[in-house]
Design a protein around this motif. Structure first.
Motif, PDB file in Angstrom:
ATOM      1  N   GLU A 113       5.936   8.902  -2.100  1.00  0.00           N
ATOM      2  CA  GLU A 113       6.291  10.268  -2.479  1.00  0.00           C
ATOM      3  C   GLU A 113       7.630  10.299  -3.213  1.00  0.00           C
ATOM      4  O   GLU A 113       8.176  11.359  -3.486  1.00  0.00           O
ATOM      5  N   GLU A 122       0.830  -1.207   0.000  1.00  0.00           N
ATOM      6  CA  GLU A 122       0.000   0.000   0.000  1.00  0.00           C
ATOM      7  C   GLU A 122       0.865   1.257   0.000  1.00  0.00           C
ATOM      8  O   GLU A 122       0.607   2.204  -0.751  1.00  0.00           O
ATOM      9  N   LYS A 123       1.896   1.274   0.823  1.00  0.00           N
ATOM     10  CA  LYS A 123       2.766   2.455   0.901  1.00  0.00           C
ATOM     11  C   LYS A 123       3.457   2.716  -0.434  1.00  0.00           C
ATOM     12  O   LYS A 123       3.524   3.866  -0.904  1.00  0.00           O
ATOM     13  N   ARG A 128       0.450   3.301  -3.330  1.00  0.00           N
ATOM     14  CA  ARG A 128      -0.604   4.288  -3.138  1.00  0.00           C
ATOM     15  C   ARG A 128      -0.139   5.558  -2.439  1.00  0.00           C
ATOM     16  O   ARG A 128      -0.683   6.635  -2.671  1.00  0.00           O
ATOM     17  N   LYS A 129       0.874   5.436  -1.616  1.00  0.00           N
ATOM     18  CA  LYS A 129       1.266   6.581  -0.801  1.00  0.00           C
ATOM     19  C   LYS A 129       2.697   7.035  -1.032  1.00  0.00           C
ATOM     20  O   LYS A 129       3.197   7.882  -0.307  1.00  0.00           O
TER      21      LYS A 129
END
Length: 550
Positions: A241, A234-235, A238-239
């Motif tokens: 940076e 998920e990191k 989806r997350k």
């Protein structure tokens, strides 16, 4: 305490620093994906755990397995650990397996090296392992050799060897890259199931984000010898940076821009009519076995500027069809036309002229190049084979021009193949195919071994060349992602026949044949893998972030 701990691992080979302060941890029962482009250091990290690094390599930092320090272990100590505590599965099983040993003896060897077992006992264990990996008796006897098996079956034998002693850690180094989509899906399911059953941990080394999104608990991304990001699926998807991570995700679904469309009103550059390629039966005690028909009445057309995909599982007949089209195998029936003319032609001189019009780019450019030749000789080879009147000076100008056409420098003509990266070598292979100004180029798995970023640049190059030069392509591949991204039409082949064909998007969105649906369902798909984890729209979100950053 973690099962595997790597702290500040540095690796230098000569003056080049390959790994830079690499640190990661892995718990028992956990699967991590070690991901990155070619040259990122992911395979070197995995091989460093086993101590399988080139001579005179300088290493610093610590590696420990279940509390046991491996960094300063002797070769004898590492030999005891390899196979017993750490199993490894290589990318190409045919080169990893011994062609002179039966599969039973190769599995039994691992058992006998590490345990005091008789050959009979070890072979009994080997039999159980083959059953466990889906190669049951009597069809897959212990006395069979690697060449008797398909690619997927050989990979199952390699998995059996790696799992023979139920090691604590499995290292899988690109174990499914060369497999077709259905075989790949079976191997991934098998590998994950066996790892979970044994409670082992696994490091899965790959450049395929769609594969890793479906199987990993955690992902470690590497670039230029460093870990740039690590975390949960998920990191990462989806997350994240991190700009490099977002770029990789975007390139996974990269679709080249094309400006010129093919027209069915133009004369086809390639036309195949009812082609049949049959292999005679093998001699038996009384007569022969039945003949095997590898290609059965195949017909197809390809027009200028058109990109066509030919897909199917290993053994479906697509490579045999390609060889027949190229005139490397003589068909028993049917005919091939190149630019409207029979190919091969009635006489050798005309066949030689027509051969300029149809060229091929292979999967492994390094294997198709003579390593002793400079790039000038490699690219000019087709030129000289088909036009003996051209002077060396003029040939050099043509070579430099073609190298520039594919995004390289004319000065690269003086270098050798080993001085280039995988993507650059594939550009050289494309230049070699273009030197005769062909009407059509067949690409035989030409981008399947490339990482996603290099693959994206090669696909962009091919699309641009098709627009500018009018060249058509026949993509022979098992990679459905590539087919969907660049082809206009797709042909689906099963058991020597075309079972479905049509506009690429229509076939992918609404397959009409059960076999096509089976292929599409088995193909790794990043969005589908993320949705199965309850992460809808993850890819779209990451792509939007990346586009905004640009």
């Amino acid at each position: 305490m973690s099962l595997l701990e790597i702290k500040d691992l540095n690796v230098e080979i000569g003056s080049a620093q390959i790994l830079k302060s690499v640190s990661l941890e892995l718990d028992a029962g956990e699967i991590i994906g070690l991901v990155g482009e070619s040259g990122s250091g992911k395979s070197m990290t995995a091989m460093s755990i086993l101590g399988l690094v080139p001579p005179k390599t300088k290493k610093s930092g610590t590696i420990s397995l279940d509390g046991e320090e491996l960094s300063n272990a002797t070769e004898k100590q590492l030999c005891d650990i390899r196979g017993r505590d750490i199993g490894i599965i290589f990318q190409e099983p045919m080169t990893a397996l011994n062609p002179l040993m039966t599969i039973g003896d190769q599995i039994a060897e691992t058992v006998r090296v590490h345990q005091k077992r008789s050959r009979k006992e070890a072979l009994s264990i080997a039999r159980d392992l083959l059953d466990r990996v889906g190669l049951p008796a009597p069809r897959f006897g212990l006395d069979r050799f690697p060449h008797d098996l398909s690619g997927g079956q050989r990979q199952r034998v390699a998995i059996a060897i790696a799992l023979a002693l139920k090691p604590k850690l499995i290292i899988a180094d690109e174990p499914t890259t060369a497999l077709d989509v259905t075989t790949q899906a079976e191997i991934l399911d098998l590998l994950c199931r066996l790892v979970r059953e044994d409670g082992a941990a696994m490091i899965f080394v790959t450049h395929d984000l769609a594969v890793i999104a479906g199987i990993a608990d955690r992902i470690v991304l590497m670039r230029h010898g460093k870990i740039v990001e690590q975390g949960s699926v998920e990191k990462i998807f989806r997350k994240s940076e991190n700009s490099y991570t977002r770029e990789l995700i975007r390139n996974t679904n990269h679709k080249p821009k094309r400006n010129t469309q093919a027209s069915s009103e133009d004369q086809p550059v390639l036309q195949v009519e009812n082609l049949v390629r049959e292999y005679s039966g093998k001699p038996k005690l009384f007569g022969k076995s039945e003949a095997f028909r590898a290609v059965n009445g195949v017909s197809l057309k390809i027009h200028p500027h058109e990109n066509v995909g030919l897909v199917g599982e290993s053994g479906c007949g697509k490579s045999t069809l390609l060889r027949s089209i190229l005139g490397l195998d003589r068909a028993q029936a049917g005919r091939v036309r190149v630019d409207g003319e029979q190919f091969p032609a009635a006489n050798a001189a005309r066949t030689k002229e027509l051969r300029k019009k149809i060229q091929v780019v292979f999967q492994d450019p390094f294997g198709s190049f003579d390593p002793r030749w400079r790039v000038e000789q490699i690219v000019a080879e087709n030129f000289h084979l088909n036009d003996t009147t051209v002077s060396r000076r003029d040939a050099r100008k043509h070579v430099e021009h073609m190298l520039e056409q594919v995004g390289l420098s004319g000065k690269d003509a003086d270098r050798y193949p080993h001085q280039f990266s995988g993507g650059q070598r594939q550009r050289i292979a494309i230049a070699r195919a273009l030197i005769t100004e062909p009407s059509i180029i067949a690409l035989d798995e030409a981008v399947s071994a490339l990482d996603v970023t290099v693959r994206a640049t090669i696909l962009d190059l091919l699309a641009d060349l098709s627009d500018r030069l009018g060249v058509a392509y026949l993509f022979v591949t098992h990679d459905l992602t590539v087919v969907r991204s660049i082809t206009d039409r797709v042909l689906v082949m099963q058991s020597g026949e075309i079972v479905e064909q049509g506009d690429t998007e229509s076939v992918f969105a609404n397959p009409q044949h059960p076999y096509t649906a089976k292929l599409l369902d088995a193909a790794p798909n990043l969005e589908r893998a993320l949705e199965s984890r309850g992460l809808p729209r993850a890819v779209v979100a990451a792509q939007n972030i990346a586009e905004q950053a640009n």
